[in-house]
Design an enzyme around this catalytic site. Structure first.
Site, PDB file in Angstrom:
ATOM      1  CG  ASP A  72     -13.009  26.681  -7.181  1.00 55.27           C
ATOM      2  OD1 ASP A  72     -13.850  26.882  -8.146  1.00 55.27           O
ATOM      3  OD2 ASP A  72     -12.142  26.324  -7.535  1.00 55.27           O
ATOM      4  CG  ASP A 132     -15.600  29.457  -9.639  1.00 56.70           C
ATOM      5  OD1 ASP A 132     -16.220  29.868 -11.528  1.00 56.70           O
ATOM      6  OD2 ASP A 132     -16.237  28.829 -10.144  1.00 56.70           O
ATOM      7  CE1 TYR A 166     -17.520  30.762  -7.471  1.00 58.59           C
ATOM      8  CE2 TYR A 166     -16.118  31.507  -6.205  1.00 58.59           C
ATOM      9  CZ  TYR A 166     -16.501  30.382  -6.652  1.00 58.59           C
ATOM     10  OH  TYR A 166     -15.870  28.892  -7.078  1.00 58.59           O
ATOM     11  CG  ASN A 191     -17.455  27.495 -13.721  1.00 55.68           C
ATOM     12  OD1 ASN A 191     -17.136  27.555 -12.994  1.00 55.68           O
ATOM     13  ND2 ASN A 191     -19.363  27.274 -13.037  1.00 55.68           N
ATOM     14  CG  HIS A 220     -19.032  21.033 -10.091  1.00 53.98           C
ATOM     15  ND1 HIS A 220     -20.329  21.484 -10.557  1.00 53.98           N
ATOM     16  CD2 HIS A 220     -18.096  21.737  -9.089  1.00 53.98           C
ATOM     17  CE1 HIS A 220     -20.327  22.118  -9.728  1.00 53.98           C
ATOM     18  NE2 HIS A 220     -19.180  22.605  -9.443  1.00 53.98           N
ATOM     19  CG  ASP A 265     -15.882  18.854  -7.240  1.00 55.13           C
ATOM     20  OD1 ASP A 265     -17.298  19.415  -7.677  1.00 55.13           O
ATOM     21  OD2 ASP A 265     -15.525  17.957  -8.179  1.00 55.13           O
TER      22      ASP A 265
END
Ligand code: NAG
Length: 326
Positions: free
Chosen positions: A46, A79, A82, A117, A218, A245
């Protein structure tokens, strides 16, 4: 025209049949352990925010620790970019969020990436494209694949297509390559099960973007508990590692020897939400930025979580007998 059944036609059908069934197999990569037989890698998730939200600070510490451990490779739990993945292979975000951020000499290793996602909200083919490898030779991203490193085997699973919620907003996601969804998921589960069954590695690690179990914002993923967890439980997997998360955490439940590890602290975090019904199972939870290291020998696995200043936040180890009679 009547079909004449001859040996050529039969041979053709048999070959066609074999081709269709071999297409499903997961692509494999080989990593050699170090001279002493051990292996080390970093896990970050992420992250792609052009250096913002402490991404640069996390990257710097990954480099310092990566150099110290002489890592073999880096794992990204997805991820990667972004908010909406990459727009194409020439999206400047690839350089701004990856090439120009993870510059430390300790990070000049192979990166194994899965999709999250947010990556599915962009052009998925771009991240999977071999063209990115020409821009930065460290880059490798596939939907699902296997890395065999002798003592340990890593199974990367494309978890985003399992999550029902995303299919309620189909236009927001690039599902080309996933549809029709049902056979995609059933083939994937079959391939993962087969790859795990065939594995002769002492340690087995499964990696995906979405958590199976998480106490974060999440939380746990019901679809993965129902569909992926039974397979990894049946095949003696040691660790399940995810992002999604934006935290660092370790969950251990009494009904399973699997460790559930989240490394999703690559950039924006501090959501403040944490809830888990049994506090005894939540062994560690940190709501800020950081990353995780995994060191593997024939006898032992060591997991360490670090913050953005390189401080050790949590450490966990497990051992297996050196020789076992199977
Ligand atoms: C960066 O990290 C520091 C130290 O953990 C934290 O106090 C700060 O809030 C972080 N900044 C952002 C934008 O998340």
């Amino acid at each position: 025209m009547a079909v004449v059944w001859n040996k050529h036609l039969v041979l053709g059908l048999v070959l066609g049949f074999c081709l269709v069934f071999s297409l499903g197999e997961l692509e494999r990569f080989v990593e050699s352990p170090k001279a002493d037989g051990s292996l080390a890698f970093l896990v970050v998730g992420d992250w792609g925010r052009r250096g913002n939200y402490n991404q640069t600070e996390v990257a710097r510490q990954m480099g310092i620790i990566g150099e110290k451990l002489d890592i073999n490779f880096v794992v990204s739990t997805g991820d990667n970019f972004y908010e909406d993945g990459l727009t194409g292979v020439d999206d400047p975000a690839f350089k701004e969020s990856f090439v120009n951020i993870y510059t430390h000499s300790g990070l000049q290793k192979q990166w194994y990436n899965v999709l999250g996602n947010h990556d599915y909200r962009g052009n998925v083919e771009a991240q999977l494209s071999p063209i990115l490898k020409k821009v930065d030779s460290r880059w490798l991203c596939l939907r699902s694949f296997v890395v065999n490193a002798e003592i340990v085997e890593l199974f990367f699973v494309d978890t985003t297509p399992f999550v029902d919620e995303y299919f309620r907003e189909p236009k927001a996601y690039d599902w080309s390559g996933v549809l029709p969804r049902k056979p995609y998921l059933s083939n994937l589960l079959k391939d993962v099960d087969l790859a795990l069954k065939e594995s002769r590695a002492k340690w087995k690690i499964v990696i995906g973007h979405h958590p199976i179990k998480s106490a974060g914002e999440h939380g746990s993923t019901a679809e993965l508990i129902a569909q992926l967890l039974p397979i990894i439980q049946a095949n003696n997997v040691d660790l399940y590692i995810n992002g999604h998360d934006h935290c660092l955490e370790r969950i251990e439940t009494s009904d399973s020897p699997i460790q559930f590890l989240t490394s999703g602290g690559g950039s924006k975090s501090w959501r403040g939400d944490v809830s888990w019904p049994n506090p005894k199972e939540l062994k560690f939870y940190y709501d800020g930025q950081g990353f995780m290291t995994v060191q593997v020998t024939e006898a032992e696995i060591d997991v360490v979580f670090y913050d953005i200043e390189g401080r050790v936040l949590h450490q966990w180890s497990t051992a297996k007998p050196l020789f076992s009679i199977i």
